[in-house]
Design a protein around this motif. Structure first.
Motif, PDB file in Angstrom:
ATOM      1  N   LEU A  15      -5.548  24.061 -13.329  1.00  9.26           N
ATOM      2  CA  LEU A  15      -5.630  24.383 -14.756  1.00  9.26           C
ATOM      3  C   LEU A  15      -6.995  24.070 -15.353  1.00  9.26           C
ATOM      4  O   LEU A  15      -7.628  24.922 -15.982  1.00  9.26           O
ATOM      5  CB  LEU A  15      -4.521  23.631 -15.505  1.00  9.26           C
ATOM      6  CG  LEU A  15      -4.550  23.701 -17.032  1.00  9.26           C
ATOM      7  CD1 LEU A  15      -4.445  25.138 -17.504  1.00  9.26           C
ATOM      8  CD2 LEU A  15      -3.426  22.871 -17.626  1.00  9.26           C
ATOM      9  N   GLY A  16      -7.466  22.839 -15.186  1.00  6.56           N
ATOM     10  CA  GLY A  16      -8.709  22.431 -15.828  1.00  6.56           C
ATOM     11  C   GLY A  16      -9.917  23.209 -15.345  1.00  6.56           C
ATOM     12  O   GLY A  16     -10.806  23.545 -16.139  1.00  6.56           O
ATOM     13  N   ALA A  19      -9.850  26.703 -16.771  1.00  4.74           N
ATOM     14  CA  ALA A  19     -10.137  26.653 -18.206  1.00  4.74           C
ATOM     15  C   ALA A  19     -11.626  26.498 -18.470  1.00  4.74           C
ATOM     16  O   ALA A  19     -12.182  27.136 -19.379  1.00  4.74           O
ATOM     17  CB  ALA A  19      -9.355  25.508 -18.846  1.00  4.74           C
ATOM     18  N   SER A  20     -12.305  25.659 -17.681  1.00  9.71           N
ATOM     19  CA  SER A  20     -13.737  25.441 -17.903  1.00  9.71           C
ATOM     20  C   SER A  20     -14.537  26.710 -17.617  1.00  9.71           C
ATOM     21  O   SER A  20     -15.467  27.055 -18.355  1.00  9.71           O
ATOM     22  CB  SER A  20     -14.236  24.283 -17.041  1.00  9.71           C
ATOM     23  OG  SER A  20     -14.073  24.575 -15.668  1.00  9.71           O
ATOM     24  N   ILE A  42      -1.374  21.728 -11.625  1.00 12.61           N
ATOM     25  CA  ILE A  42      -2.052  20.573 -12.206  1.00 12.61           C
ATOM     26  C   ILE A  42      -2.027  19.480 -11.147  1.00 12.61           C
ATOM     27  O   ILE A  42      -0.989  19.254 -10.515  1.00 12.61           O
ATOM     28  CB  ILE A  42      -1.353  20.074 -13.490  1.00 12.61           C
ATOM     29  CG1 ILE A  42      -1.146  21.224 -14.475  1.00 12.61           C
ATOM     30  CG2 ILE A  42      -2.152  18.956 -14.146  1.00 12.61           C
ATOM     31  CD1 ILE A  42      -0.303  20.838 -15.676  1.00 12.61           C
ATOM     32  N   ASN A  49       3.168  14.167 -14.658  1.00 10.68           N
ATOM     33  CA  ASN A  49       2.693  15.167 -15.610  1.00 10.68           C
ATOM     34  C   ASN A  49       3.748  15.504 -16.660  1.00 10.68           C
ATOM     35  O   ASN A  49       3.428  15.738 -17.826  1.00 10.68           O
ATOM     36  CB  ASN A  49       2.267  16.439 -14.874  1.00 10.68           C
ATOM     37  CG  ASN A  49       0.935  16.277 -14.188  1.00 10.68           C
ATOM     38  OD1 ASN A  49      -0.050  15.872 -14.808  1.00 10.68           O
ATOM     39  ND2 ASN A  49       0.883  16.570 -12.898  1.00 10.68           N
ATOM     40  N   LEU A  78      -0.197  27.092 -23.178  1.00  7.83           N
ATOM     41  CA  LEU A  78      -0.800  25.816 -22.763  1.00  7.83           C
ATOM     42  C   LEU A  78      -2.205  26.044 -22.200  1.00  7.83           C
ATOM     43  O   LEU A  78      -3.127  25.262 -22.473  1.00  7.83           O
ATOM     44  CB  LEU A  78       0.074  25.133 -21.707  1.00  7.83           C
ATOM     45  CG  LEU A  78       1.304  24.374 -22.207  1.00  7.83           C
ATOM     46  CD1 LEU A  78       2.058  23.788 -21.024  1.00  7.83           C
ATOM     47  CD2 LEU A  78       0.923  23.262 -23.157  1.00  7.83           C
ATOM     48  N   VAL A  79      -2.359  27.117 -21.423  1.00  8.78           N
ATOM     49  CA  VAL A  79      -3.678  27.443 -20.885  1.00  8.78           C
ATOM     50  C   VAL A  79      -4.636  27.781 -22.022  1.00  8.78           C
ATOM     51  O   VAL A  79      -5.785  27.325 -22.048  1.00  8.78           O
ATOM     52  CB  VAL A  79      -3.572  28.619 -19.882  1.00  8.78           C
ATOM     53  CG1 VAL A  79      -4.948  29.060 -19.423  1.00  8.78           C
ATOM     54  CG2 VAL A  79      -2.716  28.213 -18.689  1.00  8.78           C
ATOM     55  N   ARG A  81      -4.485  26.780 -25.106  1.00  6.91           N
ATOM     56  CA  ARG A  81      -4.794  25.552 -25.848  1.00  6.91           C
ATOM     57  C   ARG A  81      -5.813  24.689 -25.085  1.00  6.91           C
ATOM     58  O   ARG A  81      -6.700  24.072 -25.687  1.00  6.91           O
ATOM     59  CB  ARG A  81      -3.495  24.766 -26.073  1.00  6.91           C
ATOM     60  CG  ARG A  81      -3.645  23.448 -26.826  1.00  6.91           C
ATOM     61  CD  ARG A  81      -3.978  23.667 -28.281  1.00  6.91           C
ATOM     62  NE  ARG A  81      -4.123  22.400 -28.980  1.00  6.91           N
ATOM     63  CZ  ARG A  81      -3.149  21.781 -29.653  1.00  6.91           C
ATOM     64  NH1 ARG A  81      -1.946  22.326 -29.718  1.00  6.91           N
ATOM     65  NH2 ARG A  81      -3.366  20.641 -30.277  1.00  6.91           N
ATOM     66  N   THR A  82      -5.700  24.654 -23.755  1.00  2.75           N
ATOM     67  CA  THR A  82      -6.649  23.898 -22.936  1.00  2.75           C
ATOM     68  C   THR A  82      -8.054  24.479 -23.062  1.00  2.75           C
ATOM     69  O   THR A  82      -9.035  23.739 -23.198  1.00  2.75           O
ATOM     70  CB  THR A  82      -6.205  23.913 -21.465  1.00  2.75           C
ATOM     71  OG1 THR A  82      -4.857  23.439 -21.368  1.00  2.75           O
ATOM     72  CG2 THR A  82      -7.102  23.038 -20.613  1.00  2.75           C
ATOM     73  N   GLY A  85      -9.592  23.707 -26.384  1.00  2.00           N
ATOM     74  CA  GLY A  85     -10.063  22.333 -26.475  1.00  2.00           C
ATOM     75  C   GLY A  85     -11.416  22.101 -25.832  1.00  2.00           C
ATOM     76  O   GLY A  85     -12.016  21.041 -26.016  1.00  2.00           O
TER      77      GLY A  85
END
Length: 207
Positions: A15-16, A19-20, A42, A49, A78-79, A81-82, A85
């Motif tokens: 996920l992270g 997202a980046s 994740i 989690n 959720l993706v 929103r990540t 952020g």
């Protein structure tokens, strides 16, 4: 679908890291579409989690919870929103960047008939050591209130079955074409024309 849109299949990605990459690309002006968000992973065990997410759900405004913060249950949200952020989302340029981003659970039309890409540096198999625990985003969301996991699974099975039928027909066409080309290459008339074409494309150097 606008030209220059990149469709990314998120199955098996972390996920992270996705997202980046997505946040940077939309800020640079590219259009990004993320599909199959429910198949993202994740790092970390499932129960850990899930407990972290449940603790997030308890955060609300005591006097008036309807004023937020709002906690999404769908994996695609959720993706989103990540990614939000990872940028200063109240600036006009970041709001414009978020408009260039689309996220989906499953693979809806017209993206089921377009070429889908992956992000090699964000794949779980390349980033997590073998044996490490990880969490499926769709399962976690299903257990905290997302109601459409079974529906997405059913639609995905139908899409995969349809895609397999399409690929079987395409393989037959490719095989038939190769046989026809091999047969034509042996024809003397075709060989004569091909020789002329080769001379035109690759003329002999002047002495």
């Amino acid at each position: 679908m606008p030209e220059g849109t990149t469709v990314i299949d998120c199955r098996g990605h972390l996920l992270g890291r996705v997202a980046s990459v997505a946040a940077k690309q939309v800020l640079m002006g590219n259009r990004i579409v993320l599909v199959r968000c429910e198949e993202m992973n994740i790092s970390g065990s499932f129960i850990r989690n899930k407990l972290l997410f449940m603790s997030q759900l308890r955060k609300k405004m005591n006097s008036n919870p309807s004023k937020g913060p709002y906690h999404f249950r769908a994996p695609s949200r959720l993706v989103w929103r990540t990614i939000r952020g990872m940028m200063q989302h109240k600036l006009p340029k970041c709001q414009a960047a978020l408009e260039r981003l689309k996220v989906f659970d499953g693979v809806p039309p017209p993206y089921d008939k377009t070429k889908r890409m992956i992000i090699p540096e964000a794949l779980r198999i390349t980033r997590l050591r073998p044996g490490r625990k990880y969490t499926n985003l769709g399962r976690m969301c299903h257990e905290v209130g997302w109601k459409h996991w079974d529906t997405v699974k059913t639609l995905e099975k139908k899409r995969i079955t349809k895609a397999e039928g399409y690929w079987a027909k395409k393989k037959e066409i490719i095989t038939t074409r190769r046989k026809a080309m091999a047969a034509a290459a042996k024809d003397p008339k075709v060989q004569k024309v091909q020789k002329i074409l080769d001379m035109v494309e690759n003329p002999a150097p002047l002495k």
